[in-house]
Motif scaffolding. Structure first.
Motif, PDB file in Angstrom:
ATOM      1  N   SER A  80      43.361  40.457  38.712  1.00  0.00           N
ATOM      2  CA  SER A  80      44.156  41.823  38.737  1.00  0.00           C
ATOM      3  C   SER A  80      43.725  42.784  39.957  1.00  0.00           C
ATOM      4  O   SER A  80      42.667  42.614  40.605  1.00  0.00           O
ATOM      5  CB  SER A  80      43.585  42.556  37.441  1.00  0.00           C
ATOM      6  N   GLY A  81      44.654  43.584  40.382  1.00  0.00           N
ATOM      7  CA  GLY A  81      44.339  44.591  41.368  1.00  0.00           C
ATOM      8  C   GLY A  81      43.288  45.432  40.845  1.00  0.00           C
ATOM      9  O   GLY A  81      43.220  45.723  39.623  1.00  0.00           O
ATOM     10  N   THR A  82      42.590  46.330  41.806  1.00  0.00           N
ATOM     11  CA  THR A  82      41.694  47.532  41.393  1.00  0.00           C
ATOM     12  C   THR A  82      42.263  48.664  41.350  1.00  0.00           C
ATOM     13  O   THR A  82      42.311  49.469  42.362  1.00  0.00           O
ATOM     14  CB  THR A  82      40.473  47.451  42.316  1.00  0.00           C
ATOM     15  N   PHE A  88      31.303  46.067  45.445  1.00  0.00           N
ATOM     16  CA  PHE A  88      32.051  47.328  45.075  1.00  0.00           C
ATOM     17  C   PHE A  88      33.520  47.054  45.096  1.00  0.00           C
ATOM     18  O   PHE A  88      34.404  47.539  45.481  1.00  0.00           O
ATOM     19  CB  PHE A  88      31.784  48.616  45.915  1.00  0.00           C
ATOM     20  N   ASN A  89      33.661  45.619  44.163  1.00  0.00           N
ATOM     21  CA  ASN A  89      35.083  45.355  43.903  1.00  0.00           C
ATOM     22  C   ASN A  89      35.775  44.760  45.063  1.00  0.00           C
ATOM     23  O   ASN A  89      37.185  44.388  45.154  1.00  0.00           O
ATOM     24  CB  ASN A  89      36.001  45.944  43.130  1.00  0.00           C
ATOM     25  N   GLU A 143      39.906  42.732  47.102  1.00  0.00           N
ATOM     26  CA  GLU A 143      39.813  43.660  46.057  1.00  0.00           C
ATOM     27  C   GLU A 143      40.452  43.188  44.831  1.00  0.00           C
ATOM     28  O   GLU A 143      41.517  43.885  44.155  1.00  0.00           O
ATOM     29  CB  GLU A 143      40.516  45.150  46.463  1.00  0.00           C
ATOM     30  N   ARG A 144      39.975  42.231  44.117  1.00  0.00           N
ATOM     31  CA  ARG A 144      40.529  41.622  42.829  1.00  0.00           C
ATOM     32  C   ARG A 144      39.532  41.786  41.852  1.00  0.00           C
ATOM     33  O   ARG A 144      38.289  41.828  42.276  1.00  0.00           O
ATOM     34  CB  ARG A 144      40.783  40.305  43.087  1.00  0.00           C
ATOM     35  N   ARG A 185      20.833  39.281  43.236  1.00  0.00           N
ATOM     36  CA  ARG A 185      20.802  40.586  43.835  1.00  0.00           C
ATOM     37  C   ARG A 185      22.242  41.261  44.447  1.00  0.00           C
ATOM     38  O   ARG A 185      22.152  42.280  45.170  1.00  0.00           O
ATOM     39  CB  ARG A 185      19.754  40.672  45.047  1.00  0.00           C
ATOM     40  N   LYS A 186      23.268  40.893  43.540  1.00  0.00           N
ATOM     41  CA  LYS A 186      24.451  41.283  43.839  1.00  0.00           C
ATOM     42  C   LYS A 186      24.965  42.066  42.756  1.00  0.00           C
ATOM     43  O   LYS A 186      24.792  41.907  41.551  1.00  0.00           O
ATOM     44  CB  LYS A 186      25.660  40.123  44.230  1.00  0.00           C
ATOM     45  N   ASP A 187      25.728  43.200  43.058  1.00  0.00           N
ATOM     46  CA  ASP A 187      26.292  44.151  42.048  1.00  0.00           C
ATOM     47  C   ASP A 187      27.414  43.112  41.267  1.00  0.00           C
ATOM     48  O   ASP A 187      28.065  42.087  41.980  1.00  0.00           O
ATOM     49  CB  ASP A 187      27.050  45.373  42.570  1.00  0.00           C
TER      50      ASP A 187
END
Length: 310
Positions: free
Chosen positions: A212-214, A166-167, A194-195, A143-145
């Motif tokens: 990677s960074g977002t 959300f990243n 935020e990877r 139940r996670k994005d």
């Protein structure tokens, strides 16, 4: 067919390889490269217009990792607007694994609409590596994005490693034996870091993850993390890249790590957001360095695999 890192590669017929955001699977004595087919033109989207309508997931085969033969689309877009795989949907970053329990190949992919609010995982299965794959389901694991992801095998168990919240955070979720679902056992790592675009491998008893960074389509500095155990916190260490433009990951984004003859290699997508079908590829060797063999170094080379394969 001799290809150079950073360029769009050609298959054994001299045609552009369309296998973006993908991976390479070894099964028996063959290698299979799966990826997004972006042969179509860029179209407008709900975000920034940098999108190609979904065509399908390509498969290429090779016995030597140099010469690639096009096997066709293993998962195709539908022309039916009511079909979840209709051409206006987003199907990205395919990863294929083989279940020795069911003797089936299982394709995982990031599934979305062009506004990227669905953020789900798609699963399809096939009896053969060249498909075709039949859609099994589209769901949110635990139940996670689920956004950028990879599949990682460790001692006969497989794990979904995916950007979520959300990243903001990376999740690691254990897969069922048939590899089509999650068991409910999961953990989260790199919280609020935020990877995205994870590539995972294990060497010398240590788990490494390159991410990677977002920053969307814009290249950024890769970072690697490590842990003694897959399900314990992973510590971000440093940028492993060395060479010109290392701060921009050689103007690419790491995507998938795999091992050949005891050596680790990592795949790069060199995205061209305004003309996605001409995005290039690289495969670079990964060095494990330091007195305790706990650090990574990834040097730029023009030749795929650093020219190491014979």
């Amino acid at each position: 067919m001799k290809n150079k890192n950073g360029d769009i590669w050609l298959d054994d017929q001299g045609k552009k390889i369309q296998a973006h955001g993908g991976m390479i699977l070894k099964h028996e004595n063959m290698y299979y490269w799966y990826g997004e087919n972006k042969e179509g033109p860029n179209v407008k989207s709900a975000t920034d217009g940098r999108k190609v309508d979904f065509i399908g997931i390509s498969c290429y085969s090779s016995s030597n990792l140099r010469d690639w033969h096009y096997e066709g689309l293993v998962l195709e877009a539908s022309n039916d607007p009511s079909n979840p795989l209709y051409r206006d949907k987003v199907v990205e970053r395919p990863k294929v694994v083989y279940s020795k329990w069911t003797k089936e190949f299982v394709l995982w992919f990031h599934y979305d609409h062009d506004d990227y609010w669905i953020a789900a995982s798609g699963v399809a299965t096939s009896k053969t590596p060249t498909g075709s794959f039949e859609l099994n389901k589209i769901f949110k694991p635990n139940r996670k994005d689920s956004r950028d992801f990879t599949i990682f095998e460790d001692e006969d168990k497989f794990y979904l490693v995916h950007s979520s919240d959300f990243n903001k955070t990376m999740y690691i979720s254990e897969l069922t034996d048939d590899l089509t679902d999650v068991t409910g056992l999961y953990t989260k790592i790199l919280v609020d870091q935020e990877r995205e675009a994870p590539a995972v491998f294990k060497k010398n008893g240590m788990y490494f993850m390159v991410t990677s960074g977002t920053t969307g389509w814009e290249p950024n500095a890769a970072l690697y993390s490590r842990s003694n155990h897959l399900f314990t916190p992973h510590k971000l260490i440093d940028n492993p890249c060395e060479g010109q433009d290392y701060r921009y990951t050689f103007h690419g984004q790491f995507n998938y790590a795999f091992e050949v003859k005891g050596n680790v290699y990592i795949m790069i997508d060199h995205w061209k957001p305004d003309n996605l079908r001409d995005s290039g590829y690289s495969i670079l060797p990964v060095e494990i360095i330091g007195k305790k063999k706990r650090d990574l170094r990834i040097k730029w080379t023009e030749e795929p695999f650093g020219g190491e394969l014979v």
